[in-house]
Design a protein around this motif. Sequence first.
Motif, short mmCIF file in Angstrom:
data_model
loop_
_atom_site.label_atom_id
_atom_site.label_comp_id
_atom_site.label_asym_id
_atom_site.label_seq_id
_atom_site.Cartn_x
_atom_site.Cartn_y
_atom_site.Cartn_z
N VAL A 235 0.82 -1.22 0.00
CA VAL A 235 0.00 0.00 0.00
C VAL A 235 0.85 1.27 0.00
N HIS A 236 1.86 1.30 0.89
CA HIS A 236 2.59 2.55 1.13
C HIS A 236 4.01 2.51 0.55
N TYR A 237 4.44 3.66 0.05
CA TYR A 237 5.79 3.77 -0.48
C TYR A 237 6.83 3.62 0.63
N ASP A 238 7.94 2.97 0.29
CA ASP A 238 9.06 2.98 1.22
C ASP A 238 9.73 4.35 1.15
N ALA A 239 10.66 4.62 2.05
CA ALA A 239 11.27 5.95 2.15
C ALA A 239 11.95 6.37 0.85
N ALA A 240 12.68 5.44 0.24
CA ALA A 240 13.40 5.76 -0.99
C ALA A 240 12.44 6.17 -2.11
N SER A 241 11.35 5.43 -2.25
CA SER A 241 10.38 5.75 -3.30
C SER A 241 9.62 7.03 -2.99
N ALA A 242 9.33 7.28 -1.72
CA ALA A 242 8.66 8.52 -1.34
C ALA A 242 9.51 9.72 -1.73
N ARG A 243 10.82 9.59 -1.58
CA ARG A 243 11.72 10.69 -1.94
C ARG A 243 11.82 10.87 -3.45
N ILE A 244 11.80 9.77 -4.17
CA ILE A 244 11.77 9.86 -5.64
C ILE A 244 10.49 10.55 -6.07
N LEU A 245 9.40 10.20 -5.42
CA LEU A 245 8.11 10.82 -5.73
C LEU A 245 8.16 12.32 -5.47
N GLY A 246 8.84 12.72 -4.40
CA GLY A 246 8.99 14.14 -4.11
C GLY A 246 9.71 14.87 -5.23
N LYS A 247 10.72 14.26 -5.80
CA LYS A 247 11.43 14.86 -6.93
C LYS A 247 10.52 14.97 -8.15
N ARG A 248 9.68 13.98 -8.34
CA ARG A 248 8.75 14.03 -9.47
C ARG A 248 7.72 15.13 -9.29
N TYR A 249 7.26 15.31 -8.06
CA TYR A 249 6.34 16.42 -7.78
C TYR A 249 7.02 17.76 -8.09
N ALA A 250 8.27 17.90 -7.70
CA ALA A 250 8.99 19.14 -7.95
C ALA A 250 9.14 19.40 -9.45
N GLU A 251 9.40 18.36 -10.21
CA GLU A 251 9.53 18.50 -11.65
C GLU A 251 8.22 18.97 -12.27
N LYS A 252 7.12 18.36 -11.87
CA LYS A 252 5.81 18.75 -12.41
C LYS A 252 5.43 20.17 -11.99
N MET A 253 5.68 20.49 -10.71
CA MET A 253 5.32 21.81 -10.23
C MET A 253 6.13 22.90 -10.95
N THR A 254 7.38 22.62 -11.19
CA THR A 254 8.22 23.57 -11.91
C THR A 254 7.68 23.80 -13.31
N GLN A 255 7.26 22.74 -13.96
CA GLN A 255 6.67 22.86 -15.30
C GLN A 255 5.39 23.69 -15.27
#
Length: 258
Positions: A235-255
């Motif tokens: 169900v839940h992301y592990d810490a490493a994947s949560a951090r990758i997801l954070g980078k993806r959010y930053a990429e989308k928000m920047t766009q």
Amino acid sequence: MNIFKSPLKAASALLLLAVTFPAQAEVDPAFHLYLLIGQSNMAGRGLVDAESAQTHPKVLMFTKALEWKPATDPLHFDKPVAGVGPGFTFGKVMAEQNPKVRIGLVPCAVGGTSIKVWLPGAEDPATKTHPYDDMLVRITEAQKSGVLKGILWNQGEADRNSGAVYGQQLTELIGRLRKELHADVGFAGNELPVFAEKDAASAAAFNDTVHKLEGVVPKFACVSAQGLTDKGDKVHYDAASARILGKRYAEKMTQLQK
């Protein structure tokens, strides 16, 4: 006409007024706020580790007590199991991209919540909280310090079988937030990950519904969940994947901000 008999009495009266009605702190335009909402994968359930406590000089978090402090994981406080989510990494990436600003993260996600309780007056039966109303209080207070620049949403596990109605519900939520917060800002939504084969079909249908909002709802983007891993509970992301997801959010928000 001077109603005071002496300069001393006038000064005393002005001092009393200043104490009674303190000056409102000015909003800092270089303090960029981001609202974090949704359910547990936004709140974070990854294992807290040494990296979680490493603060960034330009990334702050809005605490449960409505105070600003250096951000660390867990950002959220919805449940005792709150851990590493995407928000802190998102904040660090946004700060590194623009060294002239500070980033303020306003955590308001509540684990287990359906989009149905992200409505004014709605109560979440499990936590006995009012996610939308509580969020509104927190972000309104936070906006006294800085400028809202974007909204991050990660939710859907509770609504994976909602079908096309979810798209309408999310569209209405985005519009309501922008109106109530007086901020026509970028809104980054999410795909559902597939951690168990039994969830593949419902995740595909859900993700298709969300992606269809891109290009229809202004300033909306959907963040990919492809290739990410769970913490062992499917169900839940592990810490490493949560951090990758954070980078993806930053990429989308920047766009979106461009």
